[in-house]
Design a protein around this motif. Structure first.
Motif, PDB file in Angstrom:
ATOM      1  N   ARG A   1       0.826  -1.221   0.000  1.00  0.00           N
ATOM      2  CA  ARG A   1       0.000   0.000   0.000  1.00  0.00           C
ATOM      3  C   ARG A   1       0.857   1.268   0.000  1.00  0.00           C
ATOM      4  O   ARG A   1       0.644   2.175  -0.794  1.00  0.00           O
ATOM      5  CB  ARG A   1      -0.934  -0.003   1.213  1.00  0.00           C
ATOM      6  CG  ARG A   1      -1.696   1.286   1.349  1.00  0.00           C
ATOM      7  CD  ARG A   1      -3.155   1.254   1.366  1.00  0.00           C
ATOM      8  NE  ARG A   1      -3.879   0.066   1.101  1.00  0.00           N
ATOM      9  CZ  ARG A   1      -5.056  -0.221   1.670  1.00  0.00           C
ATOM     10  NH1 ARG A   1      -5.575   0.607   2.551  1.00  0.00           N
ATOM     11  NH2 ARG A   1      -5.718  -1.306   1.337  1.00  0.00           N
ATOM     12  N   ARG A   2       1.850   1.311   0.883  1.00  0.00           N
ATOM     13  CA  ARG A   2       2.683   2.531   0.975  1.00  0.00           C
ATOM     14  C   ARG A   2       3.531   2.704  -0.284  1.00  0.00           C
ATOM     15  O   ARG A   2       3.770   3.822  -0.733  1.00  0.00           O
ATOM     16  CB  ARG A   2       3.569   2.471   2.220  1.00  0.00           C
ATOM     17  CG  ARG A   2       2.811   2.439   3.519  1.00  0.00           C
ATOM     18  CD  ARG A   2       2.217   3.804   3.895  1.00  0.00           C
ATOM     19  NE  ARG A   2       1.375   3.686   5.074  1.00  0.00           N
ATOM     20  CZ  ARG A   2       0.040   3.587   5.056  1.00  0.00           C
ATOM     21  NH1 ARG A   2      -0.619   3.641   3.902  1.00  0.00           N
ATOM     22  NH2 ARG A   2      -0.656   3.472   6.167  1.00  0.00           N
ATOM     23  N   PHE A   3       3.988   1.604  -0.829  1.00  0.00           N
ATOM     24  CA  PHE A   3       4.784   1.660  -2.065  1.00  0.00           C
ATOM     25  C   PHE A   3       3.930   2.262  -3.186  1.00  0.00           C
ATOM     26  O   PHE A   3       4.372   3.146  -3.927  1.00  0.00           O
ATOM     27  CB  PHE A   3       5.248   0.252  -2.450  1.00  0.00           C
ATOM     28  CG  PHE A   3       6.100   0.205  -3.685  1.00  0.00           C
ATOM     29  CD1 PHE A   3       7.490   0.201  -3.585  1.00  0.00           C
ATOM     30  CD2 PHE A   3       5.531   0.166  -4.952  1.00  0.00           C
ATOM     31  CE1 PHE A   3       8.285   0.161  -4.730  1.00  0.00           C
ATOM     32  CE2 PHE A   3       6.316   0.132  -6.093  1.00  0.00           C
ATOM     33  CZ  PHE A   3       7.697   0.135  -5.984  1.00  0.00           C
ATOM     34  N   GLU A   4       2.699   1.789  -3.290  1.00  0.00           N
ATOM     35  CA  GLU A   4       1.815   2.267  -4.354  1.00  0.00           C
ATOM     36  C   GLU A   4       1.445   3.733  -4.149  1.00  0.00           C
ATOM     37  O   GLU A   4       1.348   4.499  -5.123  1.00  0.00           O
ATOM     38  CB  GLU A   4       0.555   1.401  -4.423  1.00  0.00           C
ATOM     39  CG  GLU A   4       0.806  -0.034  -4.886  1.00  0.00           C
ATOM     40  CD  GLU A   4       1.228  -0.151  -6.337  1.00  0.00           C
ATOM     41  OE1 GLU A   4       2.298   0.362  -6.693  1.00  0.00           O
ATOM     42  OE2 GLU A   4       0.483  -0.774  -7.128  1.00  0.00           O
ATOM     43  N   GLU A   5       1.232   4.128  -2.894  1.00  0.00           N
ATOM     44  CA  GLU A   5       0.943   5.548  -2.627  1.00  0.00           C
ATOM     45  C   GLU A   5       2.121   6.413  -3.069  1.00  0.00           C
ATOM     46  O   GLU A   5       1.949   7.463  -3.681  1.00  0.00           O
ATOM     47  CB  GLU A   5       0.643   5.765  -1.137  1.00  0.00           C
ATOM     48  CG  GLU A   5      -0.715   5.219  -0.742  1.00  0.00           C
ATOM     49  CD  GLU A   5      -0.925   5.117   0.774  1.00  0.00           C
ATOM     50  OE1 GLU A   5      -2.036   4.758   1.178  1.00  0.00           O
ATOM     51  OE2 GLU A   5       0.039   5.359   1.538  1.00  0.00           O
ATOM     52  N   LYS A   6       3.313   5.922  -2.786  1.00  0.00           N
ATOM     53  CA  LYS A   6       4.520   6.675  -3.176  1.00  0.00           C
ATOM     54  C   LYS A   6       4.646   6.709  -4.699  1.00  0.00           C
ATOM     55  O   LYS A   6       4.962   7.747  -5.280  1.00  0.00           O
ATOM     56  CB  LYS A   6       5.755   6.018  -2.529  1.00  0.00           C
ATOM     57  CG  LYS A   6       7.062   6.713  -2.793  1.00  0.00           C
ATOM     58  CD  LYS A   6       7.105   8.136  -2.291  1.00  0.00           C
ATOM     59  CE  LYS A   6       7.385   8.222  -0.817  1.00  0.00           C
ATOM     60  NZ  LYS A   6       7.411   9.617  -0.295  1.00  0.00           N
ATOM     61  N   ALA A   7       4.370   5.577  -5.342  1.00  0.00           N
ATOM     62  CA  ALA A   7       4.439   5.550  -6.812  1.00  0.00           C
ATOM     63  C   ALA A   7       3.444   6.569  -7.395  1.00  0.00           C
ATOM     64  O   ALA A   7       3.768   7.290  -8.339  1.00  0.00           O
ATOM     65  CB  ALA A   7       4.121   4.141  -7.328  1.00  0.00           C
ATOM     66  N   GLY A   8       2.267   6.655  -6.788  1.00  0.00           N
ATOM     67  CA  GLY A   8       1.265   7.637  -7.232  1.00  0.00           C
ATOM     68  C   GLY A   8       1.801   9.057  -7.103  1.00  0.00           C
ATOM     69  O   GLY A   8       1.622   9.888  -7.999  1.00  0.00           O
ATOM     70  N   GLN A   9       2.502   9.312  -6.006  1.00  0.00           N
ATOM     71  CA  GLN A   9       3.090  10.657  -5.800  1.00  0.00           C
ATOM     72  C   GLN A   9       4.156  10.950  -6.849  1.00  0.00           C
ATOM     73  O   GLN A   9       4.184  12.030  -7.437  1.00  0.00           O
ATOM     74  CB  GLN A   9       3.758  10.745  -4.430  1.00  0.00           C
ATOM     75  CG  GLN A   9       2.822  10.961  -3.267  1.00  0.00           C
ATOM     76  CD  GLN A   9       3.565  10.795  -1.928  1.00  0.00           C
ATOM     77  OE1 GLN A   9       4.800  10.835  -1.867  1.00  0.00           O
ATOM     78  NE2 GLN A   9       2.808  10.593  -0.868  1.00  0.00           N
ATOM     79  N   LEU A  10       5.033   9.977  -7.062  1.00  0.00           N
ATOM     80  CA  LEU A  10       6.120  10.191  -8.040  1.00  0.00           C
ATOM     81  C   LEU A  10       5.545  10.401  -9.441  1.00  0.00           C
ATOM     82  O   LEU A  10       6.058  11.186 -10.234  1.00  0.00           O
ATOM     83  CB  LEU A  10       7.114   9.024  -8.038  1.00  0.00           C
ATOM     84  CG  LEU A  10       7.906   8.763  -6.747  1.00  0.00           C
ATOM     85  CD1 LEU A  10       8.991   7.729  -6.989  1.00  0.00           C
ATOM     86  CD2 LEU A  10       8.525  10.013  -6.169  1.00  0.00           C
ATOM     87  N   TYR A  11       4.463   9.681  -9.731  1.00  0.00           N
ATOM     88  CA  TYR A  11       3.804   9.850 -11.031  1.00  0.00           C
ATOM     89  C   TYR A  11       3.283  11.287 -11.146  1.00  0.00           C
ATOM     90  O   TYR A  11       3.500  11.953 -12.154  1.00  0.00           O
ATOM     91  CB  TYR A  11       2.653   8.851 -11.172  1.00  0.00           C
ATOM     92  CG  TYR A  11       2.084   8.805 -12.571  1.00  0.00           C
ATOM     93  CD1 TYR A  11       2.529   7.865 -13.496  1.00  0.00           C
ATOM     94  CD2 TYR A  11       1.116   9.727 -12.984  1.00  0.00           C
ATOM     95  CE1 TYR A  11       2.029   7.834 -14.777  1.00  0.00           C
ATOM     96  CE2 TYR A  11       0.609   9.705 -14.268  1.00  0.00           C
ATOM     97  CZ  TYR A  11       1.063   8.753 -15.163  1.00  0.00           C
ATOM     98  OH  TYR A  11       0.572   8.727 -16.439  1.00  0.00           O
TER      99      TYR A  11
END
Ligand SMILES: Cc1ncc(C[n+]2csc(CCOP(=O)(O)OP(=O)(O)O)c2C)c(N)n1
Ligand SMILES: [Mg+2]
Length: 333
Positions: free
Chosen positions: A28-38
């Motif tokens: 979950r946290r990895f995906e949230e971070k990926a969303g931010q980087l995107y």
């Protein structure tokens, strides 16, 4: 906090539950971070997040053994993390850098790990299904007792190649578990608008493949179903279908305006069925962990994810010469 009542699970140890909590939280946290980087423009191309579906892959992985294989679609970050691939290598691939699993040349949908038996990462809907059967064919031929987990979505379940694969997998009794991650949508199309019969776990009946529906928001239910399917395959009985009912909280990809469902529908799932809150409740109510223990895990996961983002930003762009490598399979490898 989930409103679902936590049930007593006498067969599950505190260690196991804590591991599932940690593994799901990492995704979950990895995906949230990926969303931010995107959002910051650091990730290009397509990016499909797995938020909401974490219990599916964590529960299924809980029944795997060393040497088992997995293959999935473009919504693949969770699968990679759950089978133990390095978050740094995954995040750096998302940002297209040299330190990524495909040296920055594959991106979100095209990553592989021979070491972890992760065979991608496939952008063509349903294409991984026959490939998964092929992996299982090799294992059957080698008589090595391995099982292949072949994941695909509810939309992909309507693809013709899936049924050609079912036929051959059943005919040859291949050790493959077909996992239908039914998150109820294929891009903006709800399952009821595209699919004549809703029960995807019965789709193998014509081929003699047993199937089961599983609550994909409950990691323990997924694990139990996975154990049963794995035992079936390892005993030489051929393929098995698990239709895992789940839900994606985010859009199909980062560029989805999400006009096909209401905010309330998503909110209700998040509040009442969240798979991570579910395990959190079990840990606390079973007195397996304190709030402080869970805070410490949250902190640890946050640090891993932040480090992966730093690594993904600092890793250099691939060198130009890299364009000419990894084009054909190395027959000597
Ligand atoms: C052969 C093919 N047709 C169409 C597309 C476009 N497309 C990408 S994802 C997708 C929906 C698939 O939905 P589902 O199988 O439910 O998986 P989910 O995205 O929900 O994980 C479609 C139609 C594609 N990539 N490949
Ligand atoms: Mg879907």
């Amino acid at each position: 906090m989930a409103t679902r009542k936590a049930t007593a699970q006498p067969n599950v140890s505190a260690e196991e539950l804590t591991k599932y909590y940690r593994d799901m939280l990492l995704i979950r946290r990895f995906e949230e971070k990926a969303g931010q980087l995107y959002g910051m423009g650091l990730i290009g191309g397509f990016c499909h997040l797995y938020i909401g579906q974490e219990a599916v892959v964590v529960g299924l992985e809980a029944a795997t053994e060393e040497g088992d294989k997995r293959i999935t679609s473009y919504r693949d970050h969770g699968h990679m993390l759950a089978c133990g691939m390095d978050p740094n290598g995954v995040m750096a691939e998302l940002t297209g850098r040299e330190g990524g699993y495909s040296k920055g040349k594959g991106g979100s949908m095209h990553m592989f790990s021979k070491e972890k038996n992760f065979y991608g990462g496939h952008g063509i809907v349903g294409a991984q299904v026959p490939l998964g059967a092929g992996l299982a064919f090799a294992d059957k031929y080698l008589e090595n007792g391995r099982v292949t987990f072949t994941y695909f979505g509810d939309g992909a379940a309507n693809q013709g190649q899936v049924y050609e694969t079912f036929n051959m997998a059943a005919l040859w009794k291949l050790p493959v578990i077909f996992v239908v991650e039914n998150n109820q949508y294929a891009m903006g199309t709800a399952q009821k608008r595209s699919t004549s019969t809703p029960d995807l776990h019965t789709r193998g009946e014509a081929f003699g493949i047993p199937g089961e529906e599983v609550d994909g928001m409950d990691v323990l239910a997924v694990k139990a179903a996975s154990e049963k399917a794995v035992a079936h395959c390892r005993a030489g009985n051929g393929p098995y279908i698990l239709e895992v009912k789940t839900y994606r909280y985010r859009g199909h990809s980062m560029s989805d305006p999400a006009k096909y469902r209401t905010r309330e529908e998503v909110q209700k799932m998040r509040e009442e069925r969240d798979p991570i809150d579910h395990v959190r409740d079990m840990l606390l109510q079973g007195k397996h962990a304190t709030e402080d223990d869970l805070k410490a895990i949250d902190k640890e996961i946050k640090a891993i994810v932040n480090d992966s983002a730093e690594f993904a930003k600092e890793s250099p762009e691939p060198a130009l010469e890299e364009l000419w490598t990894d084009i054909y399979a190395d027959a000597t490898a």
